[in-house]
Design a protein around this motif. Structure first.
Motif, PDB file in Angstrom:
ATOM      1  N   ILE A 395       0.910  -1.439  -0.140  1.00 12.12           N
ATOM      2  CA  ILE A 395       0.043  -0.100  -0.122  1.00 12.12           C
ATOM      3  C   ILE A 395       0.949   1.339  -0.080  1.00 12.12           C
ATOM      4  O   ILE A 395       0.731   2.115  -0.797  1.00 12.12           O
ATOM      5  CB  ILE A 395      -0.892  -0.066   1.186  1.00 12.12           C
ATOM      6  N   TYR A 396       1.775   1.336   0.873  1.00 11.58           N
ATOM      7  CA  TYR A 396       2.645   2.646   1.143  1.00 11.58           C
ATOM      8  C   TYR A 396       3.994   2.533   0.606  1.00 11.58           C
ATOM      9  O   TYR A 396       4.668   3.472   0.519  1.00 11.58           O
ATOM     10  CB  TYR A 396       2.856   2.897   2.580  1.00 11.58           C
ATOM     11  N   GLY A 397       4.522   1.498  -0.184  1.00 10.49           N
ATOM     12  CA  GLY A 397       5.791   1.286  -0.852  1.00 10.49           C
ATOM     13  C   GLY A 397       6.765   0.894   0.369  1.00 10.49           C
ATOM     14  O   GLY A 397       6.850  -0.110   0.829  1.00 10.49           O
ATOM     15  N   HIS A 398       7.789   2.074   0.309  1.00 11.54           N
ATOM     16  CA  HIS A 398       8.843   1.891   1.288  1.00 11.54           C
ATOM     17  C   HIS A 398       8.453   1.603   2.749  1.00 11.54           C
ATOM     18  O   HIS A 398       7.480   2.236   3.191  1.00 11.54           O
ATOM     19  CB  HIS A 398       9.940   2.989   0.849  1.00 11.54           C
ATOM     20  N   HIS A 399       9.299   0.928   3.239  1.00  9.00           N
ATOM     21  CA  HIS A 399       9.114   0.855   4.692  1.00  9.00           C
ATOM     22  C   HIS A 399       9.100   1.861   5.634  1.00  9.00           C
ATOM     23  O   HIS A 399       8.410   2.122   6.665  1.00  9.00           O
ATOM     24  CB  HIS A 399       9.910  -0.282   5.430  1.00  9.00           C
ATOM     25  N   ASP A 400       9.806   3.125   5.194  1.00  7.31           N
ATOM     26  CA  ASP A 400      10.121   4.282   5.993  1.00  7.31           C
ATOM     27  C   ASP A 400       9.026   5.030   6.022  1.00  7.31           C
ATOM     28  O   ASP A 400       8.852   6.239   6.575  1.00  7.31           O
ATOM     29  CB  ASP A 400      11.378   4.911   5.593  1.00  7.31           C
ATOM     30  N   SER A 401       8.078   5.018   4.951  1.00  7.92           N
ATOM     31  CA  SER A 401       6.868   5.684   4.695  1.00  7.92           C
ATOM     32  C   SER A 401       5.367   5.048   5.339  1.00  7.92           C
ATOM     33  O   SER A 401       4.558   5.922   5.104  1.00  7.92           O
ATOM     34  CB  SER A 401       6.574   5.706   2.965  1.00  7.92           C
ATOM     35  N   ILE A 402       5.569   3.808   5.945  1.00  6.28           N
ATOM     36  CA  ILE A 402       4.363   3.255   6.360  1.00  6.28           C
ATOM     37  C   ILE A 402       4.142   4.183   7.879  1.00  6.28           C
ATOM     38  O   ILE A 402       4.698   4.294   8.765  1.00  6.28           O
ATOM     39  CB  ILE A 402       4.709   1.980   6.837  1.00  6.28           C
ATOM     40  N   PRO A 403       2.707   4.464   7.546  1.00  4.76           N
ATOM     41  CA  PRO A 403       2.322   5.342   8.985  1.00  4.76           C
ATOM     42  C   PRO A 403       2.243   4.114  10.250  1.00  4.76           C
ATOM     43  O   PRO A 403       2.225   3.336  10.158  1.00  4.76           O
ATOM     44  CB  PRO A 403       1.121   6.005   8.370  1.00  4.76           C
ATOM     45  N   SER A 404       1.777   4.959  11.324  1.00  3.91           N
ATOM     46  CA  SER A 404       1.432   4.256  12.412  1.00  3.91           C
ATOM     47  C   SER A 404       0.227   3.198  12.371  1.00  3.91           C
ATOM     48  O   SER A 404      -0.536   3.565  11.284  1.00  3.91           O
ATOM     49  CB  SER A 404       1.194   5.159  13.715  1.00  3.91           C
ATOM     50  N   LEU A 405      -0.173   2.470  13.150  1.00  6.43           N
ATOM     51  CA  LEU A 405      -1.071   1.663  13.210  1.00  6.43           C
ATOM     52  C   LEU A 405      -2.532   2.150  12.984  1.00  6.43           C
ATOM     53  O   LEU A 405      -3.185   1.970  12.172  1.00  6.43           O
ATOM     54  CB  LEU A 405      -1.059   0.491  14.203  1.00  6.43           C
ATOM     55  N   GLU A 406      -2.745   3.051  13.754  1.00  5.64           N
ATOM     56  CA  GLU A 406      -4.035   3.726  14.000  1.00  5.64           C
ATOM     57  C   GLU A 406      -4.168   4.732  12.646  1.00  5.64           C
ATOM     58  O   GLU A 406      -5.398   4.576  12.274  1.00  5.64           O
ATOM     59  CB  GLU A 406      -4.030   4.676  15.166  1.00  5.64           C
ATOM     60  N   GLN A 407      -3.206   5.312  12.015  1.00  9.20           N
ATOM     61  CA  GLN A 407      -3.256   5.855  10.836  1.00  9.20           C
ATOM     62  C   GLN A 407      -3.527   4.852   9.605  1.00  9.20           C
ATOM     63  O   GLN A 407      -4.036   5.377   8.720  1.00  9.20           O
ATOM     64  CB  GLN A 407      -2.158   6.863  10.342  1.00  9.20           C
ATOM     65  N   GLN A 408      -3.179   3.944   9.609  1.00  9.89           N
ATOM     66  CA  GLN A 408      -3.759   2.781   8.687  1.00  9.89           C
ATOM     67  C   GLN A 408      -5.003   2.208   8.594  1.00  9.89           C
ATOM     68  O   GLN A 408      -5.332   1.814   7.572  1.00  9.89           O
ATOM     69  CB  GLN A 408      -2.605   1.495   8.971  1.00  9.89           C
ATOM     70  N   LEU A 409      -5.507   2.438   9.680  1.00 14.90           N
ATOM     71  CA  LEU A 409      -6.957   1.759   9.996  1.00 14.90           C
ATOM     72  C   LEU A 409      -7.988   2.559   9.332  1.00 14.90           C
ATOM     73  O   LEU A 409      -8.779   3.031  10.090  1.00 14.90           O
ATOM     74  CB  LEU A 409      -7.358   1.328  11.468  1.00 14.90           C
ATOM     75  N   ILE A 410      -7.801   2.902   8.116  1.00 14.75           N
ATOM     76  CA  ILE A 410      -8.947   3.485   7.236  1.00 14.75           C
ATOM     77  C   ILE A 410      -9.657   2.770   6.483  1.00 14.75           C
ATOM     78  O   ILE A 410      -8.904   1.925   5.719  1.00 14.75           O
ATOM     79  CB  ILE A 410      -8.438   4.892   6.660  1.00 14.75           C
ATOM     80  N   ILE A 411     -11.086   2.860   6.215  1.00  9.38           N
ATOM     81  CA  ILE A 411     -11.713   1.786   5.488  1.00  9.38           C
ATOM     82  C   ILE A 411     -11.814   2.580   3.717  1.00  9.38           C
ATOM     83  O   ILE A 411     -12.683   3.481   3.733  1.00  9.38           O
ATOM     84  CB  ILE A 411     -13.305   1.821   5.887  1.00  9.38           C
ATOM     85  N   LYS A 412     -11.104   2.205   3.015  1.00  7.88           N
ATOM     86  CA  LYS A 412     -10.978   2.504   1.802  1.00  7.88           C
ATOM     87  C   LYS A 412     -10.473   1.219   0.965  1.00  7.88           C
ATOM     88  O   LYS A 412      -9.850   0.430   1.406  1.00  7.88           O
ATOM     89  CB  LYS A 412      -9.908   3.599   1.423  1.00  7.88           C
ATOM     90  N   LYS A 413     -10.972   1.475  -0.474  1.00  5.77           N
ATOM     91  CA  LYS A 413     -10.481   0.199  -1.175  1.00  5.77           C
ATOM     92  C   LYS A 413      -9.030   0.168  -1.625  1.00  5.77           C
ATOM     93  O   LYS A 413      -8.632  -1.199  -1.828  1.00  5.77           O
ATOM     94  CB  LYS A 413     -11.351   0.421  -2.656  1.00  5.77           C
ATOM     95  N   GLU A 414      -8.533   0.964  -1.589  1.00  6.33           N
ATOM     96  CA  GLU A 414      -6.917   1.117  -1.503  1.00  6.33           C
ATOM     97  C   GLU A 414      -6.245   0.369  -0.467  1.00  6.33           C
ATOM     98  O   GLU A 414      -5.069  -0.129  -0.394  1.00  6.33           O
ATOM     99  CB  GLU A 414      -6.318   2.304  -1.917  1.00  6.33           C
ATOM    100  N   THR A 415      -6.706   0.337   0.822  1.00  5.82           N
ATOM    101  CA  THR A 415      -6.237  -0.152   2.162  1.00  5.82           C
ATOM    102  C   THR A 415      -6.621  -1.440   2.363  1.00  5.82           C
ATOM    103  O   THR A 415      -6.110  -2.056   3.356  1.00  5.82           O
ATOM    104  CB  THR A 415      -6.534   0.722   3.274  1.00  5.82           C
ATOM    105  N   GLY A 416      -7.815  -2.082   1.955  1.00  2.00           N
ATOM    106  CA  GLY A 416      -8.139  -3.328   2.312  1.00  2.00           C
ATOM    107  C   GLY A 416      -9.718  -3.495   1.832  1.00  2.00           C
ATOM    108  O   GLY A 416      -9.995  -3.000   0.670  1.00  2.00           O
ATOM    109  N   PHE A 417     -10.208  -4.599   2.491  1.00  2.00           N
ATOM    110  CA  PHE A 417     -11.543  -5.259   1.753  1.00  2.00           C
ATOM    111  C   PHE A 417     -12.459  -5.660   2.810  1.00  2.00           C
ATOM    112  O   PHE A 417     -11.795  -6.191   4.048  1.00  2.00           O
ATOM    113  CB  PHE A 417     -11.373  -6.333   0.896  1.00  2.00           C
ATOM    114  N   TRP A 418     -13.760  -5.704   2.814  1.00  2.00           N
ATOM    115  CA  TRP A 418     -14.581  -6.480   3.664  1.00  2.00           C
ATOM    116  C   TRP A 418     -14.416  -7.926   3.516  1.00  2.00           C
ATOM    117  O   TRP A 418     -14.468  -8.496   2.346  1.00  2.00           O
ATOM    118  CB  TRP A 418     -16.017  -6.106   3.289  1.00  2.00           C
ATOM    119  N   ARG A 419     -14.210  -8.584   4.567  1.00  2.00           N
ATOM    120  CA  ARG A 419     -13.706  -9.768   4.679  1.00  2.00           C
ATOM    121  C   ARG A 419     -14.992 -10.840   4.918  1.00  2.00           C
ATOM    122  O   ARG A 419     -15.360 -11.399   5.765  1.00  2.00           O
ATOM    123  CB  ARG A 419     -12.836 -10.216   5.953  1.00  2.00           C
TER     124      ARG A 419
END
Length: 530
Positions: A395-419
């Motif tokens: 999603i975010y490419g390089h490891h140094d650009s990965i945001p914190s866990l709380e900032q990752q938890l957004i519901i968008k089609k680019e970040t995940g899917f309904w399981r």
């Protein structure tokens, strides 16, 4: 309903226009009665004129006549405005009679005929409001409600999700029965032609049905358009049906007090101490600090990393002053179903809500309340659809650009899917779990046990609440499918692994990575030449 509200909104404007009109007439009247200026003064008779008295009387009579004419004119205008207001009131009353308010349609046993008439009028108004006879103006292309098509055997659908196919047989009984009913009604309509009843007519059957389309406007109803074979190759019969939605009816109004409703979170675990540490951070913040009505049961398999896991649990207990936890250790091979089953049966207190959870799950305090509100002993169990996170490195490419866990938890089609193919995270009262028979303990390892339990609830009289929830996330982790799994379990595991990595677009970028890099290199060379 919309027409009635429009008329109601128009009435204050009409009254305002009346007031403005009256004010304007008053201003005209005052201006007309005001004496003229010095430059336009009336020529009065001279004082010594013998006709001075008659002159003044004539002037007064003329002015009085002018005032009388203005008053008559004002009365006529007021009468016209009153008549217009009365007409508007009658129009509004007719609209109210024609389109009754859904909230006014109630089961009044004293006057059932009026209730039936109001209901029929409302249903007819639903047809008028829907896009049946004419279209409506839409703001964007995304506002259009698409049709789905169907034949006798298949349904062709747009919103497929991850468990439905673009073409499939209608599996759900309600959908299957709905389409069968519509086809039967259309066949019956074709076999009852209008006009001469003595004339011979062709008898239609379901085999003459070619295809149909349908769509649902959630606030109006479902429109069906069905095509049948005609008398010749190029002739067809078309039937349009509409299933109007009735008025909203109040079913229940109750107060729900969840202040004393405890949730027992049961987590089966083997190894994975680092993941458990992350889980406990989430549990401490959401479960202990924000919610406070929670118990944790950890069922641990084996001895490897057990001391580390126990130390994490005890440190959280001391630092947060949290005593509501149970640690159960089993010296045997990991089995998720058995761990959850043992954890549920180990509870000795009063009836409690069980939340079956995994160590790679993140939940919010709002979800815990949803867990309580959607379960009821002997009535309801809750099967939330969680949002599954894609691989952050993709999603975010390089490891140094990965945001914190709380900032990752957004519901968008680019970040995940309904399981929507997963049934492992579930909330139910312990009494319902025990009465249904618990898990199938013959299932070993990963997968399968949750589906069996889900089917048990579906085959019972309990209501199964299945819905996406915004406060429950599956955190990405690399999945390993072991050789010890059965072929069916291994297939399920690999499918889940493929789904977890990224969206179609993101995976496509990886597939065509070399082609993209070649293109960028050519662009760079071209820019240097210019």
């Amino acid at each position: 309903m919309m027409l009635r509200r429009g008329c109601i909104l128009f009435l204050p404007r009409l009254v305002g226009l009346l007031v403005v009109a009256c004010c304007l007439v008053s201003i005209v009247y005052m201006l007309a009665c005001t004496p003229k200026g010095d430059n336009q003064q009336l020529v009065l008779p001279r004082v010594h004129s013998p006709t001075v008295k008659e002159g003044y009387e004539a002037i007064l009579q003329e002015r009085e006549e002018q005032h009388r004419n203005y008053i008559i004119s004002l009365k006529k205008q007021i009468a016209q405005l009153k008549a217009e207001l009365q007409g508007r009131n009658e129009q509004l009353k007719n609209v109210q009679d024609q389109y009754p308010d859904p909230l006014d349609i109630r089961l009044d046993n004293s006057n059932p005929e009026k209730v039936q008439a109001n209901l029929l009028a409302f249903l007819r108004s639903q047809v008028d409001k829907a896009e049946v006879h004419s279209g409506v103006k839409l703001s964007t292309e995304y506002a259009a409600v698409p049709f789905e098509s169907f034949t006798l055997q298949k349904v062709y659908q747009l919103e497929t999700g991850l468990t439905r196919h673009p073409e499939e047989k209608p599996v759900r009984k309600d959908k299957r029965d709905e389409l069968i009913e519509v086809i039967e009604l259309a066949v019956g309509s074709l076999n009852k032609p209008e006009g001469d009843s003595n004339a011979k007519h062709r008898v239609y059957t379901a085999s003459d049905f070619i295809e149909g389309i349908y769509r649902t406007e959630k606030d109006k109803g479902t429109l069906y358009e069905l095509t049948f074979k005609g008398d010749t190759k190029h002739q067809f019969k078309k039937i349009v049906l509409f299933r109007p939605f009735g008025p909203v009816m109040k079913v229940k109004n109750e107060d729900v007090n969840m202040a004393d409703t405890l949730i027992n979170v049961i987590v089966p675990l083997a190894k994975r101490a680092s993941k458990f540490r992350q889980f406990m951070q989430n549990f401490r913040e959401m479960g202990i600090q924000q919610d406070g009505r929670i118990h944790l049961t950890v069922v641990y398999f084996g001895k490897e990393q057990m001391n580390e896991v126990r130390a994490i649990l005890e440190n959280t207990s001391k630092s947060a002053n949290f005593k509501n936890f149970t640690f159960i250790q089993l010296n045997e091979e990991f089995s998720r179903g058995k761990g959850l089953d043992i954890g549920a049966r180990f509870w000795k207190g009063s009836n409690v809500v069980l939340f079956f959870c995994d160590v790679d799950i993140y939940f919010t305090a709002e979800f815990l309340n949803s867990c309580r509100l959607n379960t009821q002993p002997g009535k309801k169990v809750f099967y939330p659809v969680l949002f599954s996170q894609y691989n952050p490195s993709i999603i975010y490419g390089h490891h140094d650009s990965i945001p914190s866990l709380e900032q990752q938890l957004i519901i968008k089609k680019e970040t995940g899917f309904w399981r929507d193919f997963g049934f492992g995270m579930t909330c139910q009262y312990r009494s319902d779990f025990i009465n249904i028979g618990g898990f199938d303990l013959d299932i070993k390892g990963w997968g399968g046990e949750d589906v069996h339990l889900y089917r048990k609830y579906l085959h019972s009289n309990l209501v199964v609440i299945r819905t996406p929830v915004r406060g429950l996330f599956h955190l990405w982790h690399e999945k390993q499918c072991l050789d010890e799994l059965t072929p069916e379990q291994y297939k399920m595991c690999m499918q889940s692994k493929a789904m977890n990595e990224g969206s179609h677009g993101q995976l496509g970028m990886l597939v065509f990575k070399q082609e993209i890099e070649t293109h960028l290199h050519r662009q760079k060379l071209s820019n240097k030449k210019t």
